[in-house]
Design an enzyme around this catalytic site. Structure first.
Site, PDB file in Angstrom:
ATOM      1  N   CYS A 271      56.526 -18.696  90.933  1.00 51.78           N
ATOM      2  CA  CYS A 271      57.859 -18.739  91.545  1.00 51.78           C
ATOM      3  C   CYS A 271      58.110 -19.976  92.395  1.00 51.78           C
ATOM      4  O   CYS A 271      58.926 -20.822  92.031  1.00 51.78           O
ATOM      5  CB  CYS A 271      58.058 -17.487  92.389  1.00 51.78           C
ATOM      6  SG  CYS A 271      58.210 -16.019  91.383  1.00 51.78           S
TER       7      CYS A 271
HETATM    8  N1  LIG Z   1      54.730 -13.180  88.866  1.00 55.55           N
HETATM    9  C1  LIG Z   1      55.526 -13.098  89.894  1.00 55.55           C
HETATM   10  O1  LIG Z   1      55.087 -12.970  91.019  1.00 55.55           O
HETATM   11  C2  LIG Z   1      57.038 -13.115  89.741  1.00 55.55           C
HETATM   12  C3  LIG Z   1      57.828 -12.677  90.805  1.00 55.55           C
HETATM   13  C4  LIG Z   1      59.209 -12.651  90.665  1.00 55.55           C
HETATM   14  C5  LIG Z   1      59.781 -13.136  89.484  1.00 55.55           C
HETATM   15  N2  LIG Z   1      58.988 -13.596  88.478  1.00 55.55           N
HETATM   16  C6  LIG Z   1      59.661 -14.057  87.260  1.00 55.55           C
HETATM   17  O2  LIG Z   1      59.561 -13.039  86.269  1.00 55.55           O
HETATM   18  C7  LIG Z   1      59.456 -13.623  84.967  1.00 55.55           C
HETATM   19  C8  LIG Z   1      58.198 -13.135  84.283  1.00 55.55           C
HETATM   20  O3  LIG Z   1      57.082 -13.586  85.034  1.00 55.55           O
HETATM   21  P1  LIG Z   1      55.657 -12.927  84.910  1.00 55.55           P
HETATM   22  O4  LIG Z   1      54.893 -13.417  86.085  1.00 55.55           O
HETATM   23  O5  LIG Z   1      55.741 -11.465  84.675  1.00 55.55           O
HETATM   24  O6  LIG Z   1      55.152 -13.653  83.560  1.00 55.55           O
HETATM   25  P2  LIG Z   1      53.926 -13.190  82.634  1.00 55.55           P
HETATM   26  O7  LIG Z   1      53.536 -14.375  81.852  1.00 55.55           O
HETATM   27  O8  LIG Z   1      52.900 -12.465  83.444  1.00 55.55           O
HETATM   28  O9  LIG Z   1      54.580 -12.098  81.667  1.00 55.55           O
HETATM   29  C9  LIG Z   1      55.525 -12.405  80.707  1.00 55.55           C
HETATM   30  C10 LIG Z   1      55.149 -11.660  79.442  1.00 55.55           C
HETATM   31  O10 LIG Z   1      56.194 -11.875  78.495  1.00 55.55           O
HETATM   32  C11 LIG Z   1      55.607 -11.948  77.214  1.00 55.55           C
HETATM   33  N3  LIG Z   1      56.584 -12.558  76.317  1.00 55.55           N
HETATM   34  C12 LIG Z   1      56.933 -13.846  76.164  1.00 55.55           C
HETATM   35  N4  LIG Z   1      57.916 -13.965  75.260  1.00 55.55           N
HETATM   36  C13 LIG Z   1      58.201 -12.725  74.838  1.00 55.55           C
HETATM   37  C14 LIG Z   1      59.129 -12.183  73.911  1.00 55.55           C
HETATM   38  N5  LIG Z   1      59.976 -12.954  73.255  1.00 55.55           N
HETATM   39  N6  LIG Z   1      59.119 -10.858  73.719  1.00 55.55           N
HETATM   40  C15 LIG Z   1      58.281 -10.046  74.364  1.00 55.55           C
HETATM   41  N7  LIG Z   1      57.383 -10.504  75.277  1.00 55.55           N
HETATM   42  C16 LIG Z   1      57.352 -11.812  75.507  1.00 55.55           C
HETATM   43  C17 LIG Z   1      54.345 -12.744  77.452  1.00 55.55           C
HETATM   44  O11 LIG Z   1      53.406 -12.537  76.418  1.00 55.55           O
HETATM   45  C18 LIG Z   1      53.868 -12.137  78.784  1.00 55.55           C
HETATM   46  O12 LIG Z   1      53.002 -11.036  78.617  1.00 55.55           O
HETATM   47  C19 LIG Z   1      59.511 -15.119  85.190  1.00 55.55           C
HETATM   48  O13 LIG Z   1      60.819 -15.552  85.077  1.00 55.55           O
HETATM   49  C20 LIG Z   1      59.061 -15.271  86.626  1.00 55.55           C
HETATM   50  O14 LIG Z   1      59.544 -16.456  87.217  1.00 55.55           O
HETATM   51  C21 LIG Z   1      57.634 -13.578  88.565  1.00 55.55           C
END
Ligand SMILES: NC(=O)c1ccc[n+]([C@@H]2O[C@H](COP(=O)([O-])OP(=O)(O)OC[C@H]3O[C@@H](n4cnc5c(N)ncnc54)[C@H](O)[C@@H]3O)[C@@H](O)[C@H]2O)c1
Length: 434
Positions: A271
């Protein structure tokens, strides 16, 4: 067919969570634990199989909580996007990284919007949760979904609701972190609000997706800017012979108008290092330069280089050169007590140390292996032998399980980037910000 409100109220609505990673998996488990049938979608077969076995790969989700909802058949994972049709509400939680030139990479969001549009059916609610710049829901997702021939606001509903999860936090979770929603129209906002009310104590509606998108960016920019400010102060304190840690302690006694932020080796995670660039990118499209935001990013990105200069200085004060020195890095996760190395400043520090000729090893109880440009490294045991053999032990991430007293007692030199050794004395300890 029951209207969506009714299905949400009586929990017969099926919830689709797309992207079951750090954000999506806790959300999927929360909906399932609240009694909904949840379909988790991912492109990684490994994640899908693991969820279906009830084995968590996300530290904030216990195997026990996951297997409980999987056994009750409330949560099922799949790579079959055709099953999006089964879902009444779809939450998109796919990654929003940066390109190598630090521009927003919306390819996951775009790809998934195209997938959803293939299977979109009347009555569905689609909510984007991924962090992004203001305008993404309306300008990027809406046209893709409407290419299905269905109309937003009459056939389907679209909203944005940012995820605010704080990985590793013992105090905040999906339930007690207020959720904000902004729909494309009143009905979309109301539906999204009703949906999240099933798993969160407080859900607040706002006028449009752009306000919710901007809020998420602002929250992270706020942190980035304040961390940059305290990182700058840390460097000034070093030059003045003051301890920034003591200054922060003193300032924290003020009961109003101040909030403590702490210096460190740089920022990491999915983030804070990324979101300011999303906003700055969007601003540039409007001939607006977010100088404050970009300056903060520049200061924070310089911190790993600054840490290495301080290590070089500390070694040199002891008649040692960095070239050929044995450096043991403690903690490579981007923050304490988590197993996530995304954008971790530790990786940058290790890379710079390596390029300057140091022999680098690391320990992290949560991360057994890291991929570095010069080859993979494996976490070494945190033994007296490794501690005494190192010319410098660098505390990059101060995991709670580290016995820093033991570290300081054994190491020739400790460089502490987190102020974690403050209670400890000894000429062998050098701290960032002092
Ligand atoms: N990790 C954090 O602390 C956090 C906090 C707030 C917001 N976010 C936001 O949330 C979003 C996700 O982040 P995250 O940390 O969970 O990422 P992550 O990489 O842990 O998880 C994302 C998942 O999506 C899957 N994926 C990708 N393309 C896909 C598709 N077309 N269909 C189905 N699955 C698909 C990936 O394989 C992965 O498992 C991002 O935009 C991030 O900025 C993250």
């Amino acid at each position: 067919m029951l209207p969506l409100e009714e299905k949400i109220r009586n929990k017969s609505a099926i919830i689709g969570i797309v992207g079951i990673g750090y954000v999506g998996l806790p959300l999927a488990v929360a909906f399932a634990a609240a009694g909904f049938r949840v379909l988790g979608f991912d492109i990684r077969q490994k994640n899908v199989d693991s969820v279906n076995r009830g084995q968590s790969y996300i530290a904030d989700v216990s195997d026990e909580d996951l297997s409980s909802v999987v056994t009750k058949k409330l949560l099922e994972a799949t790579i079959d996007q055709g099953r999006l049709r089964e879902a009444d509400a779809i939450c998109i939680c796919v990654p929003t990284p940066l390109t190598t030139t630090k521009d927003p990479d919306l390819s996951y969001v775009i790809h998934e919007s195209e997938q959803i549009s293939k299977y979109l059916r009347p009555g569905q609610l689609v909510i984007l949760e991924s962090t992004t710049y203001p305008g993404t829901t309306r300008q990027v997702i809406l046209p893709k979904l409407e290419s299905s021939g269905l109309r937003c606001g009459t056939d389907f509903y679209l909203a944005y609701s940012p995820e605010r999860v704080d990985p590793g936090s013992k105090n905040y979770n999906v339930k007690n972190t207020p959720k904000i929603v902004g729909g494309m129209d009143t009905r979309a906002t109301q539906l999204a609000q009703l949906l999240y009310r099933q798993i969160a104590n407080k859900v607040l509606p706002f006028s449009c997706p752009e306000v919710a998108e901007m809020t998420k960016d602002f929250e992270n920019v706020f942190r980035s800017v304040n961390i940059a400010l305290v990182n700058e102060l840390a460097r000034l304190c070093e030059r003045m012979g003051l301890s920034v840690w003591e200054v922060i302690d003193a300032a924290s006694t003020k009961p109003f108008g101040y909030m403590p932020f702490y210096p460190g080796p740089g920022i990491g995670g999915h983030c804070i290092p990324l979101d300011p660039y999303y906003l700055a990118h969007k601003a540039r499209e409007l001939d607006f330069h977010t100088r404050f935001i970009e300056l903060a990013a520049e200061i924070n990105e310089h911190m790993p280089y600054h840490v290495v200069s301080r290590i070089i200085e500390a070694l040199s004060d002891r008649g040692k050169s960095l070239k050929g020195a044995k450096i043991l890095v403690l903690g490579v996760a981007y923050k304490k007590d988590v197993g996530d190395t995304r954008e971790s400043p530790a990786l940058k520090i290790i890379q710079i140390l390596h390029e300057k000729g140091a022999e680098v090893s690391y320990n992290d109880p949560y991360i057994s292996r890291i991929h570095m440009p010069a080859g993979d490294l494996e976490s070494v045991e945190l033994s007296k032998e490794w501690l005494t053999a190192a010319d410098c032990v660098v505390i990059v991430t101060d995991h709670s399980c580290y016995d820093l007293g033991e570290v300081a007692a054994s190491a020739k030199l400790v460089f502490d980037t987190r102020g974690a050794t403050r209670g400890l004395g000894g000429d062998n300890i050098v701290r960032l910000g002092e």
